[in-house]
Write a protein that holds these residues in place. Structure first.
Motif, PDB file in Angstrom:
ATOM      1  N   SER A  95      10.576 -13.254 -14.270  1.00 55.81           N
ATOM      2  CA  SER A  95      11.620 -14.249 -14.031  1.00 55.81           C
ATOM      3  C   SER A  95      11.754 -14.445 -12.529  1.00 55.81           C
ATOM      4  CB  SER A  95      12.946 -13.765 -14.621  1.00 55.81           C
ATOM      5  OG  SER A  95      13.971 -14.664 -14.313  1.00 55.81           O
ATOM      6  N   CYS A  96      11.405 -15.628 -12.050  1.00 55.37           N
ATOM      7  CA  CYS A  96      11.521 -15.896 -10.609  1.00 55.37           C
ATOM      8  C   CYS A  96      12.995 -15.960 -10.214  1.00 55.37           C
ATOM      9  CB  CYS A  96      10.828 -17.209 -10.266  1.00 55.37           C
ATOM     10  SG  CYS A  96       9.035 -17.132 -10.404  1.00 55.37           S
ATOM     11  N   THR A  97      13.345 -15.193  -9.182  1.00 52.97           N
ATOM     12  CA  THR A  97      14.737 -15.112  -8.754  1.00 52.97           C
ATOM     13  C   THR A  97      14.996 -15.780  -7.408  1.00 52.97           C
ATOM     14  OG1 THR A  97      14.381 -13.021  -7.598  1.00 52.97           O
ATOM     15  CG2 THR A  97      14.990 -12.896  -9.941  1.00 52.97           C
ATOM     16  N   GLY A  98      13.929 -16.077  -6.669  1.00 52.45           N
ATOM     17  CA  GLY A  98      14.091 -16.602  -5.317  1.00 52.45           C
ATOM     18  C   GLY A  98      14.121 -15.498  -4.278  1.00 52.45           C
ATOM     19  N   GLY A  99      14.238 -14.249  -4.741  1.00 49.78           N
ATOM     20  CA  GLY A  99      14.235 -13.099  -3.840  1.00 49.78           C
ATOM     21  C   GLY A  99      12.929 -12.332  -3.951  1.00 49.78           C
ATOM     22  N   LEU A 100      12.804 -11.299  -3.156  1.00 54.10           N
ATOM     23  CA  LEU A 100      11.610 -10.457  -3.168  1.00 54.10           C
ATOM     24  C   LEU A 100      11.570  -9.635  -4.449  1.00 54.10           C
ATOM     25  CD1 LEU A 100       9.206  -9.665  -1.342  1.00 54.10           C
ATOM     26  CD2 LEU A 100      10.597  -7.768  -0.537  1.00 54.10           C
ATOM     27  N   GLN A 101      10.460  -9.725  -5.183  1.00 57.69           N
ATOM     28  CA  GLN A 101      10.273  -8.971  -6.413  1.00 57.69           C
ATOM     29  C   GLN A 101       8.959  -8.208  -6.301  1.00 57.69           C
ATOM     30  OE1 GLN A 101      11.032 -12.901  -8.642  1.00 57.69           O
ATOM     31  NE2 GLN A 101      11.408 -11.329 -10.184  1.00 57.69           N
ATOM     32  N   THR A 102       8.952  -6.935  -6.690  1.00 56.54           N
ATOM     33  CA  THR A 102       7.736  -6.137  -6.635  1.00 56.54           C
ATOM     34  C   THR A 102       7.218  -5.907  -8.041  1.00 56.54           C
ATOM     35  OG1 THR A 102       8.443  -5.067  -4.591  1.00 56.54           O
ATOM     36  CG2 THR A 102       6.709  -3.977  -5.834  1.00 56.54           C
ATOM     37  N   LEU A 103       5.942  -6.261  -8.235  1.00 54.35           N
ATOM     38  CA  LEU A 103       5.253  -6.043  -9.503  1.00 54.35           C
ATOM     39  C   LEU A 103       4.230  -4.938  -9.304  1.00 54.35           C
ATOM     40  CD1 LEU A 103       4.431  -9.754 -10.385  1.00 54.35           C
ATOM     41  CD2 LEU A 103       6.391  -8.428 -11.152  1.00 54.35           C
TER      42      LEU A 103
ATOM     43  N   ALA B 289      11.370 -21.054 -11.645  1.00 54.26           N
ATOM     44  CA  ALA B 289       9.961 -21.443 -11.744  1.00 54.26           C
ATOM     45  C   ALA B 289       9.188 -20.373 -12.511  1.00 54.26           C
ATOM     46  CB  ALA B 289       9.363 -21.621 -10.350  1.00 54.26           C
ATOM     47  N   GLN B 290       7.993 -20.725 -12.943  1.00 57.84           N
ATOM     48  CA  GLN B 290       7.095 -19.759 -13.558  1.00 57.84           C
ATOM     49  C   GLN B 290       6.009 -19.434 -12.543  1.00 57.84           C
ATOM     50  OE1 GLN B 290       5.703 -21.400 -17.237  1.00 57.84           O
ATOM     51  NE2 GLN B 290       7.579 -20.892 -18.296  1.00 57.84           N
ATOM     52  N   ALA B 291       5.654 -18.162 -12.435  1.00 54.53           N
ATOM     53  CA  ALA B 291       4.653 -17.750 -11.453  1.00 54.53           C
ATOM     54  C   ALA B 291       3.668 -16.786 -12.092  1.00 54.53           C
ATOM     55  CB  ALA B 291       5.318 -17.102 -10.248  1.00 54.53           C
ATOM     56  N   PHE B 292       2.434 -16.858 -11.626  1.00 58.65           N
ATOM     57  CA  PHE B 292       1.341 -16.031 -12.127  1.00 58.65           C
ATOM     58  C   PHE B 292       0.681 -15.365 -10.923  1.00 58.65           C
ATOM     59  CE2 PHE B 292      -3.108 -15.504 -13.448  1.00 58.65           C
ATOM     60  CZ  PHE B 292      -2.924 -14.823 -14.636  1.00 58.65           C
ATOM     61  N   VAL B 293       0.429 -14.055 -11.004  1.00 57.94           N
ATOM     62  CA  VAL B 293      -0.142 -13.288  -9.900  1.00 57.94           C
ATOM     63  C   VAL B 293      -1.484 -12.712 -10.332  1.00 57.94           C
ATOM     64  CG1 VAL B 293       0.185 -11.308  -8.372  1.00 57.94           C
ATOM     65  CG2 VAL B 293       2.149 -12.654  -9.079  1.00 57.94           C
ATOM     66  N   SER B 294      -2.477 -12.788  -9.441  1.00 58.10           N
ATOM     67  CA  SER B 294      -3.767 -12.144  -9.709  1.00 58.10           C
ATOM     68  C   SER B 294      -4.182 -11.349  -8.480  1.00 58.10           C
ATOM     69  CB  SER B 294      -4.839 -13.174 -10.055  1.00 58.10           C
ATOM     70  OG  SER B 294      -5.089 -14.018  -8.956  1.00 58.10           O
ATOM     71  N   ILE B 295      -4.938 -10.275  -8.720  1.00 59.55           N
ATOM     72  CA  ILE B 295      -5.394  -9.405  -7.628  1.00 59.55           C
ATOM     73  C   ILE B 295      -6.819  -8.938  -7.915  1.00 59.55           C
ATOM     74  CG2 ILE B 295      -4.438  -7.312  -8.668  1.00 59.55           C
ATOM     75  CD1 ILE B 295      -3.796  -6.336  -5.784  1.00 59.55           C
ATOM     76  N   SER B 296      -7.590  -8.783  -6.856  1.00 64.62           N
ATOM     77  CA  SER B 296      -8.898  -8.145  -6.966  1.00 64.62           C
ATOM     78  C   SER B 296      -9.003  -7.103  -5.863  1.00 64.62           C
ATOM     79  CB  SER B 296     -10.028  -9.169  -6.866  1.00 64.62           C
ATOM     80  OG  SER B 296     -10.006  -9.806  -5.619  1.00 64.62           O
ATOM     81  N   VAL B 297      -9.649  -5.982  -6.202  1.00 68.77           N
ATOM     82  CA  VAL B 297      -9.768  -4.856  -5.268  1.00 68.77           C
ATOM     83  C   VAL B 297     -11.225  -4.417  -5.237  1.00 68.77           C
ATOM     84  CG1 VAL B 297      -9.034  -2.485  -4.746  1.00 68.77           C
ATOM     85  CG2 VAL B 297      -7.406  -4.115  -5.736  1.00 68.77           C
ATOM     86  N   THR B 298     -11.732  -4.156  -4.037  1.00 70.30           N
ATOM     87  CA  THR B 298     -13.097  -3.682  -3.849  1.00 70.30           C
ATOM     88  C   THR B 298     -13.065  -2.460  -2.943  1.00 70.30           C
ATOM     89  OG1 THR B 298     -13.908  -5.942  -4.012  1.00 70.30           O
ATOM     90  CG2 THR B 298     -15.413  -4.320  -3.075  1.00 70.30           C
TER      91      THR B 298
ATOM     92  N   ILE C 197      -3.018   1.341  -9.935  1.00 68.08           N
ATOM     93  CA  ILE C 197      -1.787   0.553 -10.004  1.00 68.08           C
ATOM     94  C   ILE C 197      -1.518   0.073  -8.584  1.00 68.08           C
ATOM     95  CG2 ILE C 197       0.682   0.531 -10.531  1.00 68.08           C
ATOM     96  CD1 ILE C 197      -1.092   0.904 -12.990  1.00 68.08           C
ATOM     97  N   ALA C 198      -1.550  -1.259  -8.412  1.00 75.36           N
ATOM     98  CA  ALA C 198      -1.383  -1.859  -7.092  1.00 75.36           C
ATOM     99  C   ALA C 198      -0.042  -2.591  -7.024  1.00 75.36           C
ATOM    100  CB  ALA C 198      -2.519  -2.832  -6.807  1.00 75.36           C
ATOM    101  N   PRO C 199       0.862  -2.182  -6.131  1.00 72.40           N
ATOM    102  CA  PRO C 199       2.133  -2.894  -5.984  1.00 72.40           C
ATOM    103  C   PRO C 199       1.942  -4.189  -5.184  1.00 72.40           C
ATOM    104  CG  PRO C 199       2.082  -0.978  -4.538  1.00 72.40           C
ATOM    105  CD  PRO C 199       0.799  -0.978  -5.306  1.00 72.40           C
ATOM    106  N   VAL C 200       2.542  -5.273  -5.684  1.00 71.16           N
ATOM    107  CA  VAL C 200       2.461  -6.576  -5.039  1.00 71.16           C
ATOM    108  C   VAL C 200       3.870  -7.154  -5.000  1.00 71.16           C
ATOM    109  CG1 VAL C 200       1.489  -8.894  -5.186  1.00 71.16           C
ATOM    110  CG2 VAL C 200       0.123  -6.938  -5.893  1.00 71.16           C
ATOM    111  N   SER C 201       4.319  -7.587  -3.822  1.00 70.29           N
ATOM    112  CA  SER C 201       5.633  -8.216  -3.675  1.00 70.29           C
ATOM    113  C   SER C 201       5.461  -9.723  -3.642  1.00 70.29           C
ATOM    114  CB  SER C 201       6.319  -7.741  -2.399  1.00 70.29           C
ATOM    115  OG  SER C 201       6.573  -6.358  -2.477  1.00 70.29           O
TER     116      SER C 201
ATOM    117  N   SER D  64       0.857  -1.169   0.000  1.00 72.54           N
ATOM    118  CA  SER D  64       0.000   0.000   0.000  1.00 72.54           C
ATOM    119  C   SER D  64       0.899   1.225   0.000  1.00 72.54           C
ATOM    120  CB  SER D  64      -0.890  -0.024   1.249  1.00 72.54           C
ATOM    121  OG  SER D  64      -1.834   1.002   1.229  1.00 72.54           O
ATOM    122  N   PRO D  65       0.556   2.268  -0.687  1.00 68.79           N
ATOM    123  CA  PRO D  65      -0.722   2.553  -1.325  1.00 68.79           C
ATOM    124  C   PRO D  65      -0.761   2.133  -2.794  1.00 68.79           C
ATOM    125  CG  PRO D  65       0.620   4.522  -1.362  1.00 68.79           C
ATOM    126  CD  PRO D  65       1.425   3.461  -0.655  1.00 68.79           C
ATOM    127  N   ALA D  66      -1.984   2.056  -3.311  1.00 68.89           N
ATOM    128  CA  ALA D  66      -2.204   1.900  -4.748  1.00 68.89           C
ATOM    129  C   ALA D  66      -2.455   3.307  -5.306  1.00 68.89           C
ATOM    130  CB  ALA D  66      -3.413   1.009  -5.005  1.00 68.89           C
TER     131      ALA D  66
END
Length: 150
Positions: A100-108, A73-82, A62-66, A50-52
């Motif tokens: 690209s999954c790195t094993g570390g914290l990544q912010t999208l 590995a391959q990873a897929f992220v989904s979000i819903s906001v109300t 635009i919502a930041p997600v870590s 937060s914040p978006a």
């Protein structure tokens, strides 16, 4: 009343030698090279930040997600906001693949498109999931209140 005196049975040098010998025996007994990465389960963790930020007068945020996912590995992220906006409910969702999954914290930064009413500055509720493919596959979820700002 007489207090008995205790005599130390071992001095510091003897204790140091015992510790070294015990460590050497432990090193011999334990395997030298563990294949940790091959035997470890896939890793998945997610946190909605937060914040978006409002976009296009509330048409999206635009919502930041870590996320954390196992390297390679391959990873897929989904979000819903109300969000409650006056007497209406503004809601929307978005998704993205982790580049690209790195094993570390990544912010999208995920785009969340408003579906019914526009988002406004204020407090909203968000729920997000990361799904990590692999064997075995893994997923993690997070839900929390977030602030929407301009």
């Amino acid at each position: 009343m007489r207090i008995p005196k205790f005599k130390a049975r071992f001095n510091a040098k003897v204790l140091a030698v015992i510790a070294i010998v015990a460590g050497a025996l432990l090193a011999i007994v334990l395997p030298g090279e563990a294949q940790v990465s091959a035997d470890s389960p896939s890793v998945a963790a997610i946190r909605i930040e937060s914040p978006a930020t409002l976009q296009a007068r509330g048409a999206a945020i635009i919502a930041p997600v870590s996320v954390v996912c196992q390297p390679g590995a391959q990873a897929f992220v989904s979000i819903s906001v109300t969000e409650r906006v006056g007497g209406d409910i503004a809601s929307g969702g978005g998704s993205a693949q982790v580049p690209s999954c790195t094993g570390g914290l990544q912010t999208l930064e995920l785009s969340v498109l408003a579906q019914s009413s526009p988002f406004r500055k204020g407090t909203a509720f968000a729920a997000a999931t990361v799904f990590v493919s692999g064997f075995p596959s893994n997923q993690a979820d997070d839900q929390r209140d977030i602030e929407i700002v301009r």
